[in-house]
Write an enzyme that holds these catalytic residues in place. Structure first.
Site, PDB file in Angstrom:
ATOM      1  N   ASP A  17       0.769  -1.160  -0.050  1.00 21.15           N
ATOM      2  CA  ASP A  17      -0.124  -0.040  -0.076  1.00 21.15           C
ATOM      3  C   ASP A  17       0.865   1.389  -0.085  1.00 21.15           C
ATOM      4  OD1 ASP A  17       0.952  -0.322   2.501  1.00 21.15           O
ATOM      5  OD2 ASP A  17      -1.028   0.434   3.521  1.00 21.15           O
ATOM      6  N   GLU A  18       2.013   1.109  -0.294  1.00 19.79           N
ATOM      7  CA  GLU A  18       2.849   2.304  -0.288  1.00 19.79           C
ATOM      8  C   GLU A  18       3.831   2.432  -1.840  1.00 19.79           C
ATOM      9  OE1 GLU A  18       4.425   3.977   3.678  1.00 19.79           O
ATOM     10  OE2 GLU A  18       4.170   1.980   4.187  1.00 19.79           O
TER      11      GLU A  18
END
Length: 184
Positions: free
Chosen positions: A74-75
């Site tokens: 998620d990054e």
């Protein structure tokens, strides 16, 4: 969101703002989190759903740059150096708003001149924020933060640093390299 304690995968995988207020940390054991918050409610992960949203976010990123480096599910780091007619803060704000509008989720983004400070900025204000860390303001924002807020300073490293009197990121930055090499 946590693993399955019964199958010995009992760690916190993600937390919301309420859990954060209790001091619950990603990566800590569920039993430790429940000591901080006995009423803690855990939910199982939905990997396929996370992956779907991750892919949708990356499609949005690709509208702004082809220089995208994933950091987990998620990054990501985006190199926005050559963004035409906009600075990094403006582009990040536009990305944040698109993700909210198109995906229905909030993100926090750090904009900086290096990846370490960009990551720090993304964690600095949550939820739904853009933090800009520049060559002019980084010491004011980062130096007083606890050493463990720096990317890759985990529990073991924090403990070693504390044993030699280093508690903040500024302490790390101002320490002699030889001292850090000796103890780390």
């Amino acid at each position: 969101v946590s693993g399955d304690a019964e199958n010995r995968h009992g760690i916190i995988l993600a937390k919301n703002e309420i859990a954060k207020k209790y001091g619950i940390k990603t990566g800590e054991a569920i039993w430790q989190a429940k000591q901080k918050c006995p009423e803690l409610v855990t939910l199982p992960p939905h990997f396929e759903l996370y992956k779907r949203f991750s892919n949708m976010a990356r499609r949005i990123y690709s509208d702004y740059t082809d220089k995208i480096e994933s950091f987990g599910l998620d990054e990501a780091w985006l190199d926005l150096t050559n963004s035409p007619n906009k600075n990094g803060f403006e582009v990040a704000t536009e990305i944040k708003e698109r993700i909210k509008r198109e995906l229905g989720i909030t993100v926090s983004i750090g904009v900086s001149f290096n990846k370490i400070f960009a990551k720090f900025g993304s964690d600095y204000k949550k939820p739904d924020a853009v933090t800009c860390i520049t060559r002019d303001n980084y010491k004011n924002i980062i130096w007083s933060a606890p050493a463990q807020d720096l990317l890759y300073v985990g529990r073991a490293t924090r403990k070693k640093l504390n044993q030699i009197g280093i508690y903040t990121i500024g302490d790390i930055a101002n320490s002699p390299i030889e001292l850090l090499r000796k103890h780390l």
